[in-house]
Design a protein around this motif. Sequence first.
Motif, PDB file in Angstrom:
ATOM      1  N   ASP A  38       0.828  -1.214   0.000  1.00  0.00           N
ATOM      2  CA  ASP A  38       0.000   0.000   0.000  1.00  0.00           C
ATOM      3  C   ASP A  38       0.855   1.253   0.000  1.00  0.00           C
ATOM      4  O   ASP A  38       0.507   2.258   0.637  1.00  0.00           O
ATOM      5  CB  ASP A  38      -0.943   0.016   1.224  1.00  0.00           C
ATOM      6  CG  ASP A  38      -1.889  -1.170   1.232  1.00  0.00           C
ATOM      7  OD1 ASP A  38      -2.018  -1.838   0.185  1.00  0.00           O
ATOM      8  OD2 ASP A  38      -2.492  -1.435   2.287  1.00  0.00           O
TER       9      ASP A  38
ATOM     10  N   ASP B  26       0.246   1.576  -4.207  1.00  0.00           N
ATOM     11  CA  ASP B  26      -1.156   1.346  -3.901  1.00  0.00           C
ATOM     12  C   ASP B  26      -2.052   1.589  -5.127  1.00  0.00           C
ATOM     13  O   ASP B  26      -1.789   2.452  -5.947  1.00  0.00           O
ATOM     14  CB  ASP B  26      -1.609   2.252  -2.752  1.00  0.00           C
ATOM     15  CG  ASP B  26      -2.955   1.831  -2.210  1.00  0.00           C
ATOM     16  OD1 ASP B  26      -3.033   0.745  -1.615  1.00  0.00           O
ATOM     17  OD2 ASP B  26      -3.947   2.578  -2.406  1.00  0.00           O
TER      18      ASP B  26
ATOM     19  N   GLU C  17      -0.034  -2.378  -7.986  1.00  0.00           N
ATOM     20  CA  GLU C  17      -1.171  -3.254  -7.709  1.00  0.00           C
ATOM     21  C   GLU C  17      -2.465  -2.642  -8.222  1.00  0.00           C
ATOM     22  O   GLU C  17      -2.570  -1.437  -8.402  1.00  0.00           O
ATOM     23  CB  GLU C  17      -1.261  -3.634  -6.229  1.00  0.00           C
ATOM     24  CG  GLU C  17      -1.322  -2.510  -5.244  1.00  0.00           C
ATOM     25  CD  GLU C  17      -1.425  -3.021  -3.794  1.00  0.00           C
ATOM     26  OE1 GLU C  17      -1.140  -4.192  -3.529  1.00  0.00           O
ATOM     27  OE2 GLU C  17      -1.811  -2.221  -2.940  1.00  0.00           O
TER      28      GLU C  17
END
Length: 279
Positions: free
Chosen positions: A180, A202, A236
């Motif tokens: 994150d 993130d 991600e």
Amino acid sequence: AKADGRGRWRRYAATLDQEASERAWIGRDLRTALASGQLEVHYQPRLDLRTGRTEGAEALVRWRHPERGWIPPVRFVPVAEESDLIVALGEQVMNMAMAQRRRWRDLGVPIGRVAVNVSARQLQDAGFADTVLAMLARHGLRPQELELEITESLFAGEAALVERALAPLRAAGVQVALDDFGTGFSSLSALRHLPVDVMKIDRSFVIDLGQDPDSDAVVRAVIALARDLGKRVVAEGVETELQQQRLRALGCDEVQGYRYAKPLAPEAFLEGVRAGFDA
Ligand code: C2E
Ligand code: CA
Ligand code: CA
Ligand code: CA
């Protein structure tokens, strides 16, 4: 207006009630789930943006409740984190992920590292590193086959604790990822000293790539920083072709997201690896 306010208060109180009772049954049933094998682990591939190869898989816990069906981790992981249940949960997930990693190796499937999410409470146990190393040995895995994902906020709050817990593992060759990244407001100088090998950008920054110049600027800066510090960068939540193009242009190393695959049950993951996830 007064009645209105009272109505709103009543609805608010009802919501609180509901949340408290949800926490109560989740806590109760999670104990049973841990004892009776209701938890499963799904795997989402992480692909090298240059070669398209599967470099690893993130292990994500799933709960198949006998009456309520699938319960997503955002509902029960936070409840587990409020008690010591997260320690047992974390160990169970890690054990399943290692067993799976071993099975894949025995089948001759090259999937790189298996990445496991780790909560703060787990790192507070003085025996954490020993537990992980013993588990690796028990499964006959090399430390290089494991990665631990730790959220950025954790480093911000308890940097010394985290470092102490991770040092023996990194020394053995276990990789550590900062999860994150971008949501925890680490200072740049703090980042320089973080004991991590990988930075996971993130999803909130990936969403607007190619549409919002600010997102591009942030991601570009993160990638440049990671480069300078000798770390790998993973994005991600990659869902679109446009996001992938931007990430490639900006020099991102690896990607993970629905564009390539959702988290998959082990059999489906294996099929995907054999067919080749498309990057
Ligand atoms: P996370 O570690 O940030 O994991 C990534 C989450 O994003 C996963 O949700 C994944 O399914 C989802 N995701 C991946 N690609 C995409 C995409 O392209 N679009 C969108 N919209 N979402 C995507 P999931 O599996 O529901 O897990 C949620 C969170 O629960 C995880 O966030 C992690 O914080 C926690 N969690 C899951 N498994 C574990 C575990 O075993 N231990 C601990 N401590 N936490 C876990
Ligand atoms: Ca993660
Ligand atoms: Ca994440
Ligand atoms: Ca996240």
